[in-house]
Motif scaffolding. Structure first.
Motif, PDB file in Angstrom:
ATOM      1  N   ARG A 349       1.004  -1.327  -0.021  1.00 35.17           N
ATOM      2  CA  ARG A 349       0.155  -0.127  -0.118  1.00 35.17           C
ATOM      3  C   ARG A 349       0.775   1.344   0.060  1.00 35.17           C
ATOM      4  N   THR A 350       1.931   1.377  -0.714  1.00 32.79           N
ATOM      5  CA  THR A 350       2.672   2.533  -0.989  1.00 32.79           C
ATOM      6  C   THR A 350       2.767   2.759  -2.447  1.00 32.79           C
ATOM      7  N   CYS A 351       3.526   4.056  -2.752  1.00 34.82           N
ATOM      8  CA  CYS A 351       3.386   4.458  -3.833  1.00 34.82           C
ATOM      9  C   CYS A 351       4.639   5.244  -4.390  1.00 34.82           C
ATOM     10  N   PHE A 352       5.364   5.068  -5.545  1.00 39.85           N
ATOM     11  CA  PHE A 352       6.799   5.471  -5.413  1.00 39.85           C
ATOM     12  C   PHE A 352       6.980   5.656  -7.056  1.00 39.85           C
ATOM     13  N   SER A 353       8.101   6.618  -7.525  1.00 36.54           N
ATOM     14  CA  SER A 353       8.395   6.805  -8.833  1.00 36.54           C
ATOM     15  C   SER A 353       9.712   5.895  -9.158  1.00 36.54           C
ATOM     16  N   VAL A 354       9.843   5.762 -10.455  1.00 37.22           N
ATOM     17  CA  VAL A 354      10.834   5.212 -10.929  1.00 37.22           C
ATOM     18  C   VAL A 354      11.271   5.895 -12.131  1.00 37.22           C
ATOM     19  N   GLU A 355      12.607   6.705 -11.710  1.00 37.49           N
ATOM     20  CA  GLU A 355      12.904   7.751 -13.057  1.00 37.49           C
ATOM     21  C   GLU A 355      14.403   7.924 -13.172  1.00 37.49           C
ATOM     22  N   PRO A 356      15.139   7.129 -13.701  1.00 38.40           N
ATOM     23  CA  PRO A 356      16.408   7.292 -13.945  1.00 38.40           C
ATOM     24  C   PRO A 356      16.706   8.248 -14.905  1.00 38.40           C
ATOM     25  N   GLY A 357      17.900   8.985 -14.843  1.00 38.75           N
ATOM     26  CA  GLY A 357      18.368   9.970 -16.087  1.00 38.75           C
ATOM     27  C   GLY A 357      19.577   9.832 -16.591  1.00 38.75           C
ATOM     28  N   ILE A 358      20.050  10.640 -17.457  1.00 37.12           N
ATOM     29  CA  ILE A 358      21.359  11.015 -18.077  1.00 37.12           C
ATOM     30  C   ILE A 358      21.429  12.325 -18.364  1.00 37.12           C
ATOM     31  N   TYR A 359      22.251  13.010 -17.757  1.00 34.36           N
ATOM     32  CA  TYR A 359      22.428  14.769 -17.916  1.00 34.36           C
ATOM     33  C   TYR A 359      23.804  15.031 -18.178  1.00 34.36           C
ATOM     34  N   LEU A 360      23.993  15.497 -19.422  1.00 33.68           N
ATOM     35  CA  LEU A 360      25.022  15.940 -19.903  1.00 33.68           C
ATOM     36  C   LEU A 360      25.034  17.562 -20.198  1.00 33.68           C
ATOM     37  N   ASN A 361      25.736  18.007 -19.143  1.00 33.38           N
ATOM     38  CA  ASN A 361      25.687  19.393 -18.782  1.00 33.38           C
ATOM     39  C   ASN A 361      26.092  20.349 -20.246  1.00 33.38           C
ATOM     40  N   GLY A 362      25.268  21.354 -20.419  1.00 37.84           N
ATOM     41  CA  GLY A 362      25.369  22.114 -21.697  1.00 37.84           C
ATOM     42  C   GLY A 362      24.775  21.538 -23.061  1.00 37.84           C
ATOM     43  N   ARG A 363      24.648  20.243 -22.931  1.00 39.75           N
ATOM     44  CA  ARG A 363      23.973  19.494 -24.076  1.00 39.75           C
ATOM     45  C   ARG A 363      22.340  19.071 -23.885  1.00 39.75           C
ATOM     46  N   PHE A 364      22.158  18.134 -23.281  1.00 39.12           N
ATOM     47  CA  PHE A 364      20.969  17.721 -23.241  1.00 39.12           C
ATOM     48  C   PHE A 364      20.738  16.736 -21.986  1.00 39.12           C
ATOM     49  N   GLY A 365      19.565  16.480 -21.528  1.00 42.56           N
ATOM     50  CA  GLY A 365      19.207  15.518 -20.457  1.00 42.56           C
ATOM     51  C   GLY A 365      17.873  14.518 -20.918  1.00 42.56           C
ATOM     52  N   ILE A 366      18.364  13.288 -20.586  1.00 46.83           N
ATOM     53  CA  ILE A 366      17.110  12.389 -20.802  1.00 46.83           C
ATOM     54  C   ILE A 366      16.876  11.762 -19.457  1.00 46.83           C
ATOM     55  N   ARG A 367      15.169  11.779 -19.296  1.00 48.02           N
ATOM     56  CA  ARG A 367      14.874  10.901 -18.220  1.00 48.02           C
ATOM     57  C   ARG A 367      13.358  10.335 -18.589  1.00 48.02           C
ATOM     58  N   SER A 368      13.269   9.201 -17.840  1.00 45.18           N
ATOM     59  CA  SER A 368      11.935   8.526 -18.196  1.00 45.18           C
ATOM     60  C   SER A 368      11.492   8.062 -16.817  1.00 45.18           C
ATOM     61  N   GLU A 369      10.190   8.456 -16.602  1.00 48.32           N
ATOM     62  CA  GLU A 369       9.715   8.396 -15.131  1.00 48.32           C
ATOM     63  C   GLU A 369       8.306   7.551 -15.436  1.00 48.32           C
ATOM     64  N   LEU A 370       8.164   6.910 -14.408  1.00 47.72           N
ATOM     65  CA  LEU A 370       6.885   6.181 -14.241  1.00 47.72           C
ATOM     66  C   LEU A 370       6.671   6.092 -12.668  1.00 47.72           C
ATOM     67  N   ASP A 371       5.311   5.678 -12.375  1.00 42.77           N
ATOM     68  CA  ASP A 371       5.048   5.526 -11.145  1.00 42.77           C
ATOM     69  C   ASP A 371       4.591   3.852 -10.732  1.00 42.77           C
ATOM     70  N   MET A 372       4.812   3.369  -9.833  1.00 43.24           N
ATOM     71  CA  MET A 372       4.430   2.169  -9.220  1.00 43.24           C
ATOM     72  C   MET A 372       3.716   2.146  -7.985  1.00 43.24           C
ATOM     73  N   THR A 373       2.824   1.193  -7.741  1.00 38.93           N
ATOM     74  CA  THR A 373       2.031   0.797  -6.271  1.00 38.93           C
ATOM     75  C   THR A 373       2.566  -0.618  -6.103  1.00 38.93           C
ATOM     76  N   ALA A 384       0.386   2.161 -17.440  1.00 36.93           N
ATOM     77  CA  ALA A 384       1.297   1.389 -18.168  1.00 36.93           C
ATOM     78  C   ALA A 384       0.481   1.702 -19.718  1.00 36.93           C
ATOM     79  N   PRO A 385       1.383   1.558 -20.653  1.00 35.92           N
ATOM     80  CA  PRO A 385       2.619   1.080 -20.666  1.00 35.92           C
ATOM     81  C   PRO A 385       3.875   2.335 -20.819  1.00 35.92           C
ATOM     82  N   ALA A 386       4.774   2.066 -20.130  1.00 35.25           N
ATOM     83  CA  ALA A 386       5.744   3.327 -20.155  1.00 35.25           C
ATOM     84  C   ALA A 386       6.296   3.562 -21.301  1.00 35.25           C
ATOM     85  N   GLN A 387       6.869   4.613 -21.564  1.00 33.98           N
ATOM     86  CA  GLN A 387       7.396   5.264 -22.868  1.00 33.98           C
ATOM     87  C   GLN A 387       8.628   4.257 -23.219  1.00 33.98           C
ATOM     88  N   ASP A 388       8.727   3.734 -24.511  1.00 36.13           N
ATOM     89  CA  ASP A 388       9.652   3.192 -24.767  1.00 36.13           C
ATOM     90  C   ASP A 388      10.651   3.635 -25.858  1.00 36.13           C
TER      91      ASP A 388
END
Length: 398
Positions: A349-373, A384-388
């Motif tokens: 009965r808890t809820c949380f995000s899963v959202e890893p990312g790669i951040y290249l300063n001065g260039r671009f950043g990529i993150r993909s985030e979903l939630d889980m229960t 669902a489904p998450a972005q592929d």
């Protein structure tokens, strides 16, 4: 008394003699939530409330605000005027107790539950008791959600997924028609869509293009606005909840590219992030399904190892995910082995995000985030489904 009885049972299971709550000038909002204590009214003096593993709770309040804890059940209510009287009464309250919990975290390892100041912890320890963290108790009694709250979260996440697609389509429409389209204008569009879906948010969503997406908590203003043009990478981090009291947030991140085809570097980076995201999800689902414990630290390592092996470990600068509750960043276990070492288990009965990312300063950043229960022994992805893959916004199929 039902909540008090539940807490007492949890204390016995944890082999603790009690849980000591403390507040000064609303310094511990968790205490008010867990105890169901009204937050309105003056709170300018220190109060203590002790729930023993066996027996009836005791209250210690100032003569200036003697009725502050009247809403709570007590066996004794001691009113103090002087500091000496307060310390003496506290010693009497804790006499014979060995180990008690307080809302603090050793070395502030988990800041969300570290609400009691060091001086007060020292004061309590001076009575002869051992003070341990209430982190697991806080998660059990503040971060666990009702079935109605979990369902509300899932509705919010589903609506946010629709809003993400609506927003990416709006960007494509504006760019194709050569209409004004900027980070700030799109942020306003998102807020309008959140309201149209019957939701609200305490903070504005993140709309970030190109190098701005390399800032995990980028914030646009009308003065620092950036146009969105062909060839831009766009990150949308959307979070909102329903308007009813005690509603629970949804929190999703989606990405698009303003063009017909996503550049290879963006696509490859997103694929790494998605694999990391899915590794954490799969570990959580496997452990929960097998009735095996899984900690926030374990889940973070599952994602982080994927990104580290791909050579981007230094560019993954935040935890993999966070607890979600009445605030978008809740008080339960975080998916974290970096910013903290969250040893707490992910529980029912808890809820949380899963959202890893790669951040290249001065260039671009990529993150993909979903939630889980986690509910009824199952760990599931919300909306669902998450972005592929990154969506090419100007392709004919978009």
């Amino acid at each position: 008394m039902a909540r008090i009885d539940e807490i007492a049972q949890a204390l016995r299971e944890a082999e603790l003699d009690g849980w000591l709550f403390y507040d000064f000038r609303m310094s511990d909002p968790l205490a008010y939530r867990i105890l169901g204590l009204p937050e309105h009214g003056l709170t300018t003096r220190r109060w203590f409330y002790f729930i023993p593993a066996s027996g009836t709770p005791q209250a210690l309040v100032s003569a200036v605000e003697a009725h502050r804890l009247d809403a709570l059940p007590t066996a004794t209510r001691v009113v103090y005027a002087s500091e000496r009287q307060m310390i003496a009464a506290l010693s009497t309250m804790l006499a014979g107790k060995r180990r008690i919990a307080m809302n603090y975290s050793p070395q502030c390892a988990i800041p969300y539950v570290s609400r009691v100041d060091a001086g007060t912890v020292e004061l309590v320890r001076a009575t002869g008791v051992e003070v341990v963290t209430a982190a697991d108790l806080v998660q059990r009694f503040e971060a666990t959600l009702s079935p109605a709250q979990l369902n509300g979260h899932r509705r919010a996440a589903t609506a946010l997924r629709e809003i993400a697609h609506e927003t990416l389509a709006e960007i494509a429409r504006g760019v194709r028609a050569n209409l004004p389209c900027t980070e700030f204008s799109i942020q306003r569009f998102v807020l309008e869509r959140i309201a149209a879906h019957g939701m609200r948010t305490d903070e504005a969503p993140i709309v970030a293009v190109n190098a701005n997406a390399a800032n995990p908590h980028f914030s646009v203003t009308e003065k620092t606005d950036t146009p969105i043009r062909r060839g831009d990478l766009v990150l949308l981090d959307l979070f909102a909840k329903e308007t009813a009291a005690d509603s629970i947030y949804g929190d999703l991140t989606w990405m698009g590219f303003v063009g017909e085809r996503v550049p290879d570097e963006y696509a490859r980076t997103f694929a790494i992030v998605a694999r990391a995201r899915d590794a954490a999800v799969e570990l959580i689902q496997s452990r929960v399904g097998e009735r095996q414990p899984v900690s926030g630290e374990d889940a973070d390592r599952a994602a982080r190892e994927i990104i580290e092996k791909a050579g981007f470990g230094d560019a993954f600068v935040h935890r993999t995910g966070h607890s979600i509750g009445r605030e978008v960043h809740g008080t339960g276990a975080n998916i974290d082995s970096l910013e903290t070492r969250d040893h707490r288990m992910l529980i029912e009965r808890t809820c949380f995000s899963v959202e890893p990312g790669i951040y290249l300063n001065g260039r671009f950043g990529i993150r993909s985030e979903l939630d889980m229960t986690i509910e009824d022994g199952r760990a599931e992805v919300s909306a669902a489904p998450a972005q592929d893959e990154i969506i090419p916004l100007l392709s004919r199929s978009s």
